[in-house]
Design a protein around this motif. Structure first.
Motif, PDB file in Angstrom:
ATOM      1  N   TYR A 185      48.474  40.126  38.524  1.00 47.77           N
ATOM      2  CA  TYR A 185      48.146  40.636  39.857  1.00 47.77           C
ATOM      3  C   TYR A 185      49.155  40.161  40.903  1.00 47.77           C
ATOM      4  O   TYR A 185      49.483  40.888  41.840  1.00 47.77           O
ATOM      5  CB  TYR A 185      46.744  40.193  40.262  1.00 47.77           C
ATOM      6  N   THR A 190      50.977  46.030  39.471  1.00 44.04           N
ATOM      7  CA  THR A 190      49.769  46.465  38.774  1.00 44.04           C
ATOM      8  C   THR A 190      48.608  46.543  39.752  1.00 44.04           C
ATOM      9  O   THR A 190      48.755  46.264  40.943  1.00 44.04           O
ATOM     10  CB  THR A 190      49.434  45.505  37.614  1.00 44.04           C
ATOM     11  N   SER A 191      47.449  46.912  39.249  1.00 45.47           N
ATOM     12  CA  SER A 191      46.255  47.062  40.090  1.00 45.47           C
ATOM     13  C   SER A 191      45.061  46.450  39.366  1.00 45.47           C
ATOM     14  O   SER A 191      45.142  46.100  38.183  1.00 45.47           O
ATOM     15  CB  SER A 191      45.985  48.542  40.360  1.00 45.47           C
ATOM     16  N   ASN A 214      37.026  47.154  38.176  1.00 41.97           N
ATOM     17  CA  ASN A 214      37.704  46.574  39.340  1.00 41.97           C
ATOM     18  C   ASN A 214      36.918  45.416  39.956  1.00 41.97           C
ATOM     19  O   ASN A 214      37.497  44.408  40.378  1.00 41.97           O
ATOM     20  CB  ASN A 214      37.916  47.653  40.410  1.00 41.97           C
TER      21      ASN A 214
END
Length: 237
Positions: A185, A190-191, A214
């Motif tokens: 992260y 990226t997510s 998430n």
């Protein structure tokens, strides 16, 4: 129609059961058959209780003329909430009786007693909450775990701290994955969704279910148990 309301948040040896509360309240019905409402496993700190809500709906419809409880805090532990409840009862002509405190709101003394007792009920609840918070602080201050389940990557272990046995955190095999989550992260393009997909793809079970999402990744990234306790972290959290 007379209504009996009973509530018990948890089963304890020194607390009276829902069934016991109902039996005692029946003695105040003087031969009338009451409508019984009971909530088991619900706290009195708010009014989000199914049976209680059904009872108040019946009050607003004019179906109930009197509510009987074993003790005042069975219906509410909040002065604000009870104030709203009491206003609703008055508006629809319903009386309130507590058999333990021996008062009846059909009398002036009974109405005064309601407010006096509720003040002390809320004081007791706030004092208990303050003691719990102080206990968490003292545990953390001496390096022990404050309480609750361990986060992903940690195990709860018993060890001696300052000459006393205490529960603290110890890293397990998943801690390397936690480090990789932070690394991806912070240092890669990226997510949260991509990290969640990666963990699911390599077969790592989620915290509460098999797959990751998430929200579960965000909780790890925001959890202070993964960082060093210094002044910057203290002021951040």
């Amino acid at each position: 129609m007379i209504a009996i309301y009973a509530r018990q948040s948890v089963d304890k040896k020194d607390s009276i059961s829902v069934e016991g509360q109902i039996d005692l309240c029946r003695n105040e019905c003087h031969g009338q058959e009451p409508r019984v409402y009971s909530d088991k496993g619900f706290s009195g700190k708010n009014t989000e209780r199914p049976a209680f809500q059904r009872m108040m709906t019946a009050v607003r419809r004019g179906e109930i003329e009197k509510i009987i409880v074993y003790r005042l805090d069975r219906i509410s532990r909040s002065i604000t909430d009870f104030g709203a409840i009491w206003e609703t009862l008055k508006e629809h002509g319903a009386e309130f009786v507590s058999i333990s405190e021996k008062f009846d709101t059909s009398t002036p003394v009974g109405r005064a007693m309601v407010y006096i007792i509720m003040v002390f009920a809320q004081l007791e609840r706030e004092t208990i909450a303050e003691r719990v918070q102080d206990n968490y602080f003292q545990r953390s201050k001496r390096g022990a775990w404050g309480g609750g389940p361990a986060a992903f990557g940690w195990d709860l272990v018993r060890m001696e701290i300052g000459g006393k046995k205490a529960t603290t955190l110890a890293p397990n095999k998943d801690m390397e994955l936690v480090k990789e989550i932070f690394h991806r992260y912070a240092y890669t393009d990226t997510s949260l969704g991509k990290i969640a997909a990666w963990l699911t793809e390599i077969g790592v079970s989620g915290i509460r279910r098999k797959t990751w999402d998430n929200v579960s990744i965000a909780r790890i990234l925001h959890n202070p148990s993964y960082v060093r306790a210094d002044a910057d972290i203290y002021y951040y959290y």
